[in-house]
Design an enzyme around this catalytic site. Structure first.
Site, PDB file in Angstrom:
ATOM      1  CB  THR A 146      23.677  17.485  13.464  1.00  0.00           C
ATOM      2  OG1 THR A 146      25.086  16.703  13.666  1.00  0.00           O
ATOM      3  CG2 THR A 146      24.261  17.835  14.939  1.00  0.00           C
ATOM      4  CE  LYS A 206      26.569  14.835  15.959  1.00  0.00           C
ATOM      5  NZ  LYS A 206      26.468  16.074  14.770  1.00  0.00           N
ATOM      6  CB  THR A 232      34.846  11.410  16.272  1.00  0.00           C
ATOM      7  OG1 THR A 232      33.182  12.000  15.697  1.00  0.00           O
ATOM      8  CG2 THR A 232      33.448  11.575  17.349  1.00  0.00           C
ATOM      9  CD  GLU A 268      26.330  16.876   6.365  1.00  0.00           C
ATOM     10  OE1 GLU A 268      26.387  16.886   7.040  1.00  0.00           O
ATOM     11  OE2 GLU A 268      27.603  17.356   5.548  1.00  0.00           O
ATOM     12  CG  ASN A 301      27.012  20.784   4.663  1.00  0.00           C
ATOM     13  OD1 ASN A 301      27.153  21.247   5.382  1.00  0.00           O
ATOM     14  ND2 ASN A 301      27.438  19.089   3.727  1.00  0.00           N
ATOM     15  CB  SER A 360      16.815  25.843   5.524  1.00  0.00           C
ATOM     16  OG  SER A 360      16.568  24.512   5.298  1.00  0.00           O
TER      17      SER A 360
END
Length: 416
Positions: A163, A189, A200, A287, A411, A416
């Protein structure tokens, strides 16, 4: 950018006899990207799973738990990215069941023999029609999977379950058991909403080892506890966490009937190395992460106490932002130790190290500590925080990362 994490090389991923993988583009959320994956399991393959402890668990988690509990032999895994099918109520359950039924019809199986997995945006309807339309292409891709082509399919599957990940995550290992070669390959992932309270976001580990089916679930719990249950990016437990272990029993050795046997211990050690590498890859790809941080707590009365302190440090926004800035504001770590919840903790017994730098002793600043030494360590991409509690002999560790501007941007823009 991920922290010291390279994309896996297809040539380094071992095929697992008894397992075929198919990947397709189904435009589940975005066009022209791999987003639908099938694992086709030969008859006799054993399957175990552990799942999120988030009470708001996703529809595919509920269905997978039920199908595993049904006792029917699992023959396929159906994985989509782009949509989590979580927070979707009865409609989400119906769509997850329908996806299993569609694949089961194509494979002449019962729906209970399919395990569904989803990851992506929460509270949006699963685009069932796109998934069903993509199944023939994924099946055709799996049917072409023979011999040396399978490592490429593992790599494509690792990419197809991503993702917000910036790198696919996959690794392999092999060992000898009684003169026979045994192979292990896994993918995972995850990059955000990571504080697995079992596993996870998504992880799949397969082996061709001959392992008694009754041992698979306890082995998986041990693997998860020492790997995926020791990572945190942001302290959030996902609605979709799933970790699956597959054993195809195709290796040419006598069946392993006890995990504490020599063969069982060797297999467990090799599988744990794969699980830990996959788990750490998630943290390295956190991230916006720029630092990979090991938090090691020693000298606790219990391992649970050590983890309690480690997570207090790892989840502190003040600690994580200090690491992002390479700012040796290390009193933040001591503060986290203090509020971790150990009521009878004696601050005078605390020792704090940053890699080889002795920062605090007996609850206060070490006389020899210099801030430039702390800053030197904090500028590294990999850092170890070591806390000694002085209360006993227990120890434990977790892996986490820093927190910076990019995490907020990713985040804020996620849908979007």
């Amino acid at each position: 950018m991920p922290v010291d994490l390279l994309a896996p090389a297809s040539a380094g991923l071992y095929p697992i006899a008894g397992l075929r993988i198919g990947v397709a583009e189904a435009a589940i959320r975005k066009a022209d990207r791999k987003d639908l994956t099938l694992f086709l399991l030969d008859e006799g393959t054993s399957v175990a799973g552990v799942f999120t402890q988030n009470r708001f668990c996703a529809a595919p988690v509920q269905i997978s738990r039920a199908h595993l509990a049904s006792g029917r032999p699992i023959r396929a895994l159906l994985i989509n990215t782009g949509n989590a099918n979580a927070g979707t109520g009865a409609d989400g359950l119906a769509r997850a069941k329908a996806s299993c039924s569609a694949l089961a019809d194509m494979l002449a199986l019962a729906p209970e023999q399919i395990l569904p997995f989803s990851t992506g945006v929460i509270m949006e309807p699963l685009p069932l029609e796109r998934i069903v339309a993509g199944l023939p292409a994924a099946l055709a891709n799996a049917q072409s999977d023979h011999g040396d082509t399978q490592p490429g399919h593992w790599a494509r599957a690792a990419e197809a379950i991503m993702t917000t990940d910036t790198r696919p995550k996959a690794c392999s290992a092999q060992l000898q058991i009684a003169g026979a070669t045994v192979r292990i390959t896994g993918i995972s992932k995850g990059a955000g909403m990571i504080r697995p309270n079992m596993a996870t976001m998504l992880g799949f580990i397969a082996t061709d080892a001959c392992l008694h089916p009754a041992l698979l679930q306890p082995l998986l719990h041990e693997l998860a506890e020492a790997s995926f249950n020791r990572i945190s990016i942001d302290g959030d437990t996902s609605t979709n966490d799933s970790l699956v272990l597959l054993a195809t029993h195709r290796a040419a050795h006598a069946p392993i009937t006890a995990l504490d046997s020599a063969a069982g211990q060797a297999l467990k050690a090799a599988m744990l190395a794969v699980a830990q590498q996959l788990a750490q890859a998630i943290v390295r790809d956190g991230e916006g992460a720029t630092k990979f941080i090991t938090v090691r707590v020693e000298g606790g009365k219990t391992g649970a106490e050590c983890r309690q302190v480690a997570y207090a440090i790892a989840h502190s926004p003040l600690v994580k932002t200090a690491f992002y800035a390479s700012d040796p504001n290390l009193g933040r770590i001591l503060a986290a130790v203090g509020y971790a919840g150990i009521q009878d903790l004696d601050p005078a017994g605390i020792e704090l190290y940053l890699d080889d730098v002795h920062v605090a002793t007996q609850g206060g600043r070490h006389p020899a500590y210099r801030e430039e030494d702390g800053q030197r360590v904090m500028q590294q991409s990999a850092i170890t925080v070591r806390v000694l509690l002085g209360r006993g002999a227990a120890l434990d560790q977790i892996w986490t990362c820093d927190l910076g501007h990019e995490y907020v941007r990713i985040n804020a823009d996620y849908r979007s």
